[in-house]
Scaffold this motif. Structure first.
Motif, PDB file in Angstrom:
ATOM      1  N   SER A 267      22.585 -53.142 -66.946  1.00  0.00           N
ATOM      2  CA  SER A 267      22.284 -53.992 -65.796  1.00  0.00           C
ATOM      3  C   SER A 267      21.187 -55.013 -66.948  1.00  0.00           C
ATOM      4  O   SER A 267      21.728 -54.690 -67.860  1.00  0.00           O
ATOM      5  CB  SER A 267      21.305 -53.742 -64.914  1.00  0.00           C
ATOM      6  N   ALA A 268      20.614 -55.939 -66.125  1.00  0.00           N
ATOM      7  CA  ALA A 268      20.737 -57.162 -66.695  1.00  0.00           C
ATOM      8  C   ALA A 268      19.131 -56.661 -67.683  1.00  0.00           C
ATOM      9  O   ALA A 268      18.737 -57.574 -69.161  1.00  0.00           O
ATOM     10  CB  ALA A 268      19.674 -58.750 -66.002  1.00  0.00           C
ATOM     11  N   MET A 269      18.651 -55.795 -67.102  1.00  0.00           N
ATOM     12  CA  MET A 269      17.303 -55.941 -67.101  1.00  0.00           C
ATOM     13  C   MET A 269      17.109 -55.047 -68.795  1.00  0.00           C
ATOM     14  O   MET A 269      16.493 -55.636 -70.415  1.00  0.00           O
ATOM     15  CB  MET A 269      16.495 -54.676 -66.796  1.00  0.00           C
ATOM     16  N   PRO A 270      17.537 -54.198 -69.472  1.00  0.00           N
ATOM     17  CA  PRO A 270      17.731 -53.802 -71.245  1.00  0.00           C
ATOM     18  C   PRO A 270      18.373 -54.895 -72.115  1.00  0.00           C
ATOM     19  O   PRO A 270      17.143 -55.291 -72.663  1.00  0.00           O
ATOM     20  CB  PRO A 270      18.490 -53.042 -71.024  1.00  0.00           C
ATOM     21  N   VAL A 271      19.265 -55.875 -71.433  1.00  0.00           N
ATOM     22  CA  VAL A 271      19.880 -56.698 -72.108  1.00  0.00           C
ATOM     23  C   VAL A 271      18.583 -57.867 -71.675  1.00  0.00           C
ATOM     24  O   VAL A 271      18.515 -58.187 -73.173  1.00  0.00           O
ATOM     25  CB  VAL A 271      20.716 -57.924 -71.659  1.00  0.00           C
ATOM     26  N   ARG A 272      17.289 -58.399 -71.382  1.00  0.00           N
ATOM     27  CA  ARG A 272      16.775 -59.474 -71.223  1.00  0.00           C
ATOM     28  C   ARG A 272      15.241 -58.523 -72.400  1.00  0.00           C
ATOM     29  O   ARG A 272      14.904 -59.502 -73.144  1.00  0.00           O
ATOM     30  CB  ARG A 272      15.552 -58.844 -70.023  1.00  0.00           C
ATOM     31  N   GLU A 273      15.116 -57.313 -72.277  1.00  0.00           N
ATOM     32  CA  GLU A 273      14.391 -57.144 -73.147  1.00  0.00           C
ATOM     33  C   GLU A 273      14.759 -57.091 -75.049  1.00  0.00           C
ATOM     34  O   GLU A 273      14.188 -57.372 -75.766  1.00  0.00           O
ATOM     35  CB  GLU A 273      13.900 -55.138 -73.504  1.00  0.00           C
ATOM     36  N   ALA A 274      15.963 -56.794 -75.209  1.00  0.00           N
ATOM     37  CA  ALA A 274      17.184 -57.257 -75.937  1.00  0.00           C
ATOM     38  C   ALA A 274      17.131 -58.403 -76.567  1.00  0.00           C
ATOM     39  O   ALA A 274      16.295 -58.639 -78.147  1.00  0.00           O
ATOM     40  CB  ALA A 274      18.295 -56.545 -76.376  1.00  0.00           C
ATOM     41  N   VAL A 275      17.487 -59.590 -75.492  1.00  0.00           N
ATOM     42  CA  VAL A 275      17.071 -60.397 -75.993  1.00  0.00           C
ATOM     43  C   VAL A 275      15.514 -60.720 -76.533  1.00  0.00           C
ATOM     44  O   VAL A 275      15.573 -62.009 -77.269  1.00  0.00           O
ATOM     45  CB  VAL A 275      17.498 -60.995 -74.879  1.00  0.00           C
TER      46      VAL A 275
END
Lengths: 228, 228
Positions: free
Chosen positions: A48-56
């Motif tokens: 989902s977008a959530m973990p990607v947001r944090e990684a980014v």
DNA sequence: CTGTCAAAACTGTGATCACAAACTGTGACC
DNA sequence: GGTCACAGTTTGTGATCACAGTTTTGACAG
């Protein structure tokens, strides 16, 4: 997410996403200036977008990605000459220091590992395999740096490689093999075997310097590097 | 969120949260080892958990906060001697370089600003106002660094201050004024007025060195610093 | 074919919910 | 009195939704 509930000690999804993006950046699989999007990345990685947001967010903090101030849109930074010079100086300071500190913790196993890394590097270079070259070069350097027991410096080096990755690829992708003198790696290994810390520091400095000098020349010659 | 929909160019909530946390860390308002929680921070700042998560992720990337590997719980890192030594060396490399580069862009306005910063610093020192001291010292240094037009180095310096902040406070909080020689700031200002870049570099190096040396001594003398 | 403008798709941002793991404190039992 | 168990709370993590900008698309008129 593909595999959901295993039991223990699995790294978090956020970490997996981060590692995956970091590896892609270091190996130069993202072109400088390329724009990326959260949802696209999330979909590609199957999360989902959530973990990607944090990684980014983490990568932005390391200046491996940037948010365009006008758009607020995400992209891989492109290098200015000023920026590259700072990268060069920082790498030339921190990486010899890490190598210097690594000497105290060197083992025959590591020596063998380094020789293997360098062999892979030469092989990749011989057959023009840029991917293989980038990967082997990264492995060689960080197998050394990891020994230094200096996690702060290690992190700085990692951040600097994240920033140089996209550009290194762009430059080395258009060079033929002969322009890259690899003597420094062999000299480094020899110095490690002798336990000669000062020589290690010196050779590492030269190795970093030459690589970055190459990038600087390439940058100057084309004013701006934007490919793909 | 207290004020919701203003119109244009307002920084994002995430940025506001980040700035607010960063300022608190640099000024040492968080004790080393102190544990913090997302929901608590979010409630204190009057926002939802979301922007706090991103700000915290950013601070973790800068090593200004850490996630305990066992707990996965959030806390302010406590400094080991090894870590402090790395901080010291890194600051001693990057900050003189920033000061050196700042010389070319100095203006009378900035000189006046620096004198004002230093005056505030001395005043705070005289009356034992640790908060005021931390704030004025930070202002003095970064009013210089901002001139260097070296955003990568500036970011490195910022990250290093974020990491030293909690500990600086812990150390300086128990020192009396006379132990802090402030000549370096005056010498720095004088060198800026003369446009003597080499002197600026040298004095900045000494200033950083002395400050960090003080912290190193304090750390060695107490084995571990955990207060509050 | 070209220029224009509105609709649709996509972007980052913030809030909210669900869940499992870890911590808290209280009480019972030896 | 000290130790253990269990319930209740708090923690970080991931998913999903709503929303306001921005970009892209596509149809229509010239």
């Amino acid at each position: 997410m593909s595999l959901s509930t295993v039991s223990m000690e699995e790294p978090s999804v956020h970490d997996q996403v981060y590692e995956s993006l970091a590896e892609a950046l270091i190996q130069g699989r993202f072109a400088p200036g390329k724009s990326v999007s959260l949802r696209t990345l999330a979909h590609q990685l199957g999360v989902s977008a959530m973990p990607v947001r944090e990684a980014v967010r983490r990568l932005i903090a390391q200046k491996a990605l940037e948010l365009q101030p006008s758009n607020k849109r995400l992209r891989v930074p492109s290098l200015s000459e000023n920026r590259l010079q700072q990268l060069m100086l920082a790498r030339q300071w921190v990486e010899p220091e890490l190598a210097y500190r690594a000497v105290a913790h060197i083992t025959p196993d590591i020596i063998a590992q380094l020789k293997s890394d360098d062999a892979q590097l030469m092989a990749a270079l011989a057959e023009g395999d840029v991917d293989g070259y980038m990967q082997a070069n990264h492995a060689f350097h960080f197998h050394i740096y990891r020994l230094a027991e200096a996690d702060l410096f290690l992190d700085m080096a990692r951040s600097l490689w994240l920033q140089s990755g996209p550009f290194m690829r762009a430059v080395f992708g258009r060079l033929n093999a002969v322009q890259l003198p690899q003597d420094h790696h062999l000299e480094l290994i020899a110095a490690f075997e002798r336990g000669d810390a000062e020589a290690v520091r010196r050779h590492m400095s030269e190795d970093v310097h030459e690589g970055m000098e190459l990038m600087m020349e390439a940058l100057k010659s084309e004013a701006e590097v934007t490919l793909s």
